[in-house]
Scaffold this active site. Sequence first.
Site, PDB file in Angstrom:
ATOM      1  N   THR A 231       0.830  -1.211   0.000  1.00 57.69           N
ATOM      2  CA  THR A 231       0.000   0.000   0.000  1.00 57.69           C
ATOM      3  C   THR A 231       0.862   1.258   0.000  1.00 57.69           C
ATOM      4  O   THR A 231       0.694   2.148  -0.842  1.00 57.69           O
ATOM      5  CB  THR A 231      -0.917  -0.002   1.251  1.00 57.69           C
ATOM      6  OG1 THR A 231      -1.646  -1.222   1.255  1.00 57.69           O
ATOM      7  CG2 THR A 231      -1.874   1.156   1.249  1.00 57.69           C
ATOM      8  N   VAL A 232       1.792   1.345   0.945  1.00 61.44           N
ATOM      9  CA  VAL A 232       2.557   2.588   1.101  1.00 61.44           C
ATOM     10  C   VAL A 232       3.564   2.763  -0.046  1.00 61.44           C
ATOM     11  O   VAL A 232       3.684   3.855  -0.614  1.00 61.44           O
ATOM     12  CB  VAL A 232       3.253   2.624   2.486  1.00 61.44           C
ATOM     13  CG1 VAL A 232       4.107   3.879   2.618  1.00 61.44           C
ATOM     14  CG2 VAL A 232       2.213   2.575   3.603  1.00 61.44           C
TER      15      VAL A 232
ATOM     16  N   LYS B  55       7.429   2.001  12.268  1.00 65.19           N
ATOM     17  CA  LYS B  55       7.447   2.375  13.694  1.00 65.19           C
ATOM     18  C   LYS B  55       7.780   1.199  14.605  1.00 65.19           C
ATOM     19  O   LYS B  55       8.436   1.365  15.632  1.00 65.19           O
ATOM     20  CB  LYS B  55       6.123   3.022  14.099  1.00 65.19           C
ATOM     21  CG  LYS B  55       4.861   2.182  13.874  1.00 65.19           C
ATOM     22  CD  LYS B  55       4.243   2.450  12.532  1.00 65.19           C
ATOM     23  CE  LYS B  55       3.335   1.321  12.105  1.00 65.19           C
ATOM     24  NZ  LYS B  55       2.286   1.674  11.216  1.00 65.19           N
TER      25      LYS B  55
ATOM     26  N   LYS C 234       4.447   4.240  18.395  1.00 68.50           N
ATOM     27  CA  LYS C 234       4.527   5.644  17.965  1.00 68.50           C
ATOM     28  C   LYS C 234       4.833   6.558  19.147  1.00 68.50           C
ATOM     29  O   LYS C 234       5.632   7.493  19.037  1.00 68.50           O
ATOM     30  CB  LYS C 234       3.220   6.037  17.272  1.00 68.50           C
ATOM     31  CG  LYS C 234       3.018   5.289  15.954  1.00 68.50           C
ATOM     32  CD  LYS C 234       1.601   5.392  15.432  1.00 68.50           C
ATOM     33  CE  LYS C 234       1.449   4.667  14.091  1.00 68.50           C
ATOM     34  NZ  LYS C 234       0.063   4.495  13.672  1.00 68.50           N
TER      35      LYS C 234
END
Length: 458
Positions: free
Chosen positions: A33-34, A125, A225
């Site tokens: 996706t990214v 992350k 995060k």
Amino acid sequence: MAHDTIFRVNSLLNGIQGFYMETINIGIIGFGTVGTGVAKILLSNSHLIEKRIGVRLHLKYIADIDLITDRGVNLNDGVLINDADTILNDPDIHIIVETVGGDTFAKNLLLKAIEKGKHIVTANKALLAKHGNMIFEQALNRKISIGYEASVGGCMPVIKTLRETLVGNKIQAMLGILNGTCNYILTKIAYEKSPFEAALEEAQKNGYAEADPTFDVEGIDTAHKLAILISIAYGMKINFNDIYVEGISNITPLDIEIAEQFGYRIKLLAISKYNGNAVEARVHPTMIPMSNLLSGVNGSLNAIAIQGDAVGNMALYGYGAGMMPTASAIISDIADIARDMISGAKIRVPALGFQNEHIKEIPVLPIDEVNTQYYIRFAAIDKPGVLSSISGILGNHHISIKSVHQKGQNQQGAVPVVMMTYRAKESNIQAALKEITALHIIERDPMLIRIEDNNQTI
Ligand code: HSE
């Protein structure tokens, strides 16, 4: 002077001060996706980006084991390859974008990239929360830049804000909605009465959720995060293990409904506060007043409210997950690195925003020591004396009740009895709940949700 002429002059000046470069070559590893989003931006907005940064970003390779799936991106022949080593070993590649995820393959990849002298951009992350200290150290030794804006809050520039915009501030507190999946689920339950599972499935379909969605719903992704953010905010080594984490899987539609009746919304919050000695860092479902800015942040949107001693209160807001918002953050890191390269700067902004020798080990306050307000819902038998038994125990543990509410009436069985407390110490609350739960008038373990009132922090 015509725009093009200015642009050429700027490029020439860059050449005099730093390195004259016509193109910066990018290799993306991971075409999910990214990675797809990054490729789309590089292909569609490359001229615009070039006008802004003064150098062309050229997508030379994308490596992925899946060469078949159509991602809707038109790549020239030879760009999509199935071998990450080609990118690592290509001396013409300047920046590697890691969008593989996970913390085994990706870790080795980043370490190899550093060894090869490639700058890195990652959204990983989980990897940074676990191995960030070591990776940043290795990168510093080799004078390699690591951009990781996309690792926290998707498109929100929270890392740039903490490292650069707020460089003159002591960061006092941060309250963040940092997981798009959880926020999407909570919003769907609150506004559309959707079942939990259906909302999660939709989040997965939209590409918000982690490969293992328990990372989202159990708060682990948010804690990853938060671990990154507190390191940058306070100049401390990344410490994920000491962050208290509770997810949203126990939250019921009944609690969401009662919260609403009291004028609150339930959000999965990352909370940090710093008093100069220890950092309070916790992730859990939190009731916040509807008048709080964060309570209106819905769907996959993320937001973070930051309190600094000079700036006062400020907030960032934007999509925290999904293809294009995450890719937008990755491109901003690529542009920063590219600008440094053409100006000749090396690690202009340190990875955690502090000079390495000033990064300390700051303890994280154990959850037992935290003081906050609480919502407690008991399933209590509906008969005289029940409230006084409960409130007596709370009183014995120095817990002061702010309001009490009983929902419905039931002569035979249990009813929800809801109490909101003033600020109390977590260890006292836990001790009191243990005693109350042992009473024969209580049917199940109580539901406990911590509250952040407007006057309490930000
Ligand atoms: N799974 C994450 C989320 C993706 O839902 O927010 C962005 O980090």
